[in-house]
Design a protein around this motif. Structure first.
Motif, PDB file in Angstrom:
ATOM      1  N   GLU A  73      30.137  38.682  -8.931  1.00 45.60           N
ATOM      2  CA  GLU A  73      29.670  37.575  -9.764  1.00 45.60           C
ATOM      3  C   GLU A  73      28.161  37.356  -9.595  1.00 45.60           C
ATOM      4  N   LEU A  74      27.675  37.582  -8.381  1.00 43.43           N
ATOM      5  CA  LEU A  74      26.248  37.399  -8.112  1.00 43.43           C
ATOM      6  C   LEU A  74      25.435  38.520  -8.760  1.00 43.43           C
ATOM      7  N   ILE A  75      25.936  39.733  -8.711  1.00 41.35           N
ATOM      8  CA  ILE A  75      25.264  40.857  -9.376  1.00 41.35           C
ATOM      9  C   ILE A  75      25.231  40.620 -10.885  1.00 41.35           C
ATOM     10  N   ARG A  76      26.329  40.151 -11.438  1.00 43.52           N
ATOM     11  CA  ARG A  76      26.371  39.849 -12.871  1.00 43.52           C
ATOM     12  C   ARG A  76      25.339  38.773 -13.238  1.00 43.52           C
ATOM     13  N   GLU A  77      25.196  37.771 -12.379  1.00 40.84           N
ATOM     14  CA  GLU A  77      24.217  36.716 -12.610  1.00 40.84           C
ATOM     15  C   GLU A  77      22.814  37.302 -12.723  1.00 40.84           C
ATOM     16  N   CYS A  78      22.486  38.202 -11.805  1.00 42.07           N
ATOM     17  CA  CYS A  78      21.162  38.838 -11.819  1.00 42.07           C
ATOM     18  C   CYS A  78      20.978  39.710 -13.055  1.00 42.07           C
ATOM     19  N   LEU A  79      22.033  40.398 -13.462  1.00 45.23           N
ATOM     20  CA  LEU A  79      21.938  41.274 -14.630  1.00 45.23           C
ATOM     21  C   LEU A  79      21.844  40.474 -15.928  1.00 45.23           C
ATOM     22  N   GLU A  80      22.483  39.309 -15.980  1.00 46.79           N
ATOM     23  CA  GLU A  80      22.332  38.446 -17.161  1.00 46.79           C
ATOM     24  C   GLU A  80      20.870  38.074 -17.355  1.00 46.79           C
ATOM     25  N   ILE A  81      20.167  37.826 -16.257  1.00 43.42           N
ATOM     26  CA  ILE A  81      18.740  37.529 -16.333  1.00 43.42           C
ATOM     27  C   ILE A  81      17.964  38.770 -16.754  1.00 43.42           C
ATOM     28  N   ALA A  82      18.357  39.927 -16.231  1.00 41.09           N
ATOM     29  CA  ALA A  82      17.674  41.177 -16.569  1.00 41.09           C
ATOM     30  C   ALA A  82      17.733  41.457 -18.066  1.00 41.09           C
ATOM     31  N   LEU A  83      18.811  41.047 -18.715  1.00 41.52           N
ATOM     32  CA  LEU A  83      18.964  41.308 -20.145  1.00 41.52           C
ATOM     33  C   LEU A  83      17.983  40.528 -21.006  1.00 41.52           C
ATOM     34  N   GLN A  84      17.263  39.589 -20.410  1.00 41.83           N
ATOM     35  CA  GLN A  84      16.247  38.844 -21.150  1.00 41.83           C
ATOM     36  C   GLN A  84      14.894  39.541 -21.130  1.00 41.83           C
ATOM     37  N   ALA A  85      14.794  40.682 -20.480  1.00 42.98           N
ATOM     38  CA  ALA A  85      13.529  41.413 -20.407  1.00 42.98           C
ATOM     39  C   ALA A  85      13.180  42.010 -21.773  1.00 42.98           C
ATOM     40  N   PRO A  86      11.913  42.354 -21.978  1.00 38.83           N
ATOM     41  CA  PRO A  86      11.532  42.955 -23.261  1.00 38.83           C
ATOM     42  C   PRO A  86      12.163  44.319 -23.455  1.00 38.83           C
ATOM     43  N   SER A  87      12.431  44.644 -24.701  1.00 37.29           N
ATOM     44  CA  SER A  87      13.011  45.943 -25.072  1.00 37.29           C
ATOM     45  C   SER A  87      12.358  46.413 -26.359  1.00 37.29           C
TER      46      SER A  87
END
Length: 217
Positions: free
Chosen positions: A31-45
């Motif tokens: 759940e903690l890794i998912r939390e960090c990855l949810e934030i990562a998905l807001q990065a520019p693409s």
């Protein structure tokens, strides 16, 4: 999970590569890794294509296999002329820092397979996974900011990470081990674990004026 009381500047300047201080014994909740990855998905693409994928490896047997490949790559790297511990031999201050870096690289190289979570960020490419000869910066620039965002989010939650790429010497072997499609390429290997101890602080860097150019080189 509550985050640490870090200002933006403090978070950005104290998110360090963590090797020796990774806790190899304490599990990290998915759940903690998912939390960090949810934030990562807001990065520019680039073009908002979002061709990124994130492979999270927690299975002990798979981590051990990846660890062996990483260990082999690390030993070859440390024996090479470009190894971190051989840089700046004529500079006593920087040379000492580099030797410590080399020691920590060797330490992690022998223990990568024991880290509780291994994150492998990937890009799905067109054309069967072949990298184009053109704008590599644009290509990887659509993945690497997301990985850094993941590392910052992890730091804010008491997790340590390290940016590593030496396993890419054996990218094909890792891809086969993990069942990656041909069109998916790996960008890094990011060990993730609770860190031990505190005291993270900004690293010594070159003075800004030695690398800053205004209007002309």
């Amino acid at each position: 999970m509550p985050t640490l009381p870090l200002s933006p500047d403090e978070l950005l300047t104290t998110t360090r590569t963590v090797r020796r201080r990774l806790d190899l014994t304490r599990p990290v909740p998915m759940e903690l890794i998912r939390e960090c990855l949810e934030i990562a998905l807001q990065a520019p693409s680039g073009s908002n294509r979002q061709g990124w994928h994130f492979l999270v490896v927690t299975d002990a047997a798979l981590r051990a296999e990846i660890g062996l490949l990483y260990q082999r790559a690390v030993r070859a790297y440390l024996a090479s002329e470009g190894s971190a511990d051989r840089l700046f031999p004529d500079d006593p201050a920087r040379g000492a820092v580099q030797r410590r870096v080399g020691e920590s690289v060797a330490w992690l190289g022998d223990r990568m397979g024991q880290v509780p979570v291994l994150l492998i960020p990937c890009l799905r490419l067109h054309g069967g996974g072949e990298l184009s000869a053109g704008n590599q910066a644009g290509l990887w620039g659509s993945l690497l900011p997301a990985v850094w965002s993941y590392q910052l989010a992890a730091r804010a939650r008491g997790l340590g990470t390290a940016w590593t790429t030496l396993h890419l010497t054996y990218e094909a072997e890792v891809a086969e081990l993990l069942g990656l499609p041909e069109e998916v390429r790996q960008g890094a290997l990011v060990p993730t674990a609770w860190y031990t101890g505190e005291g993270f602080r900004p690293a010594r860097r070159q003075p800004l004026d030695e690398v800053l150019h205004v209007d002309h080189w």
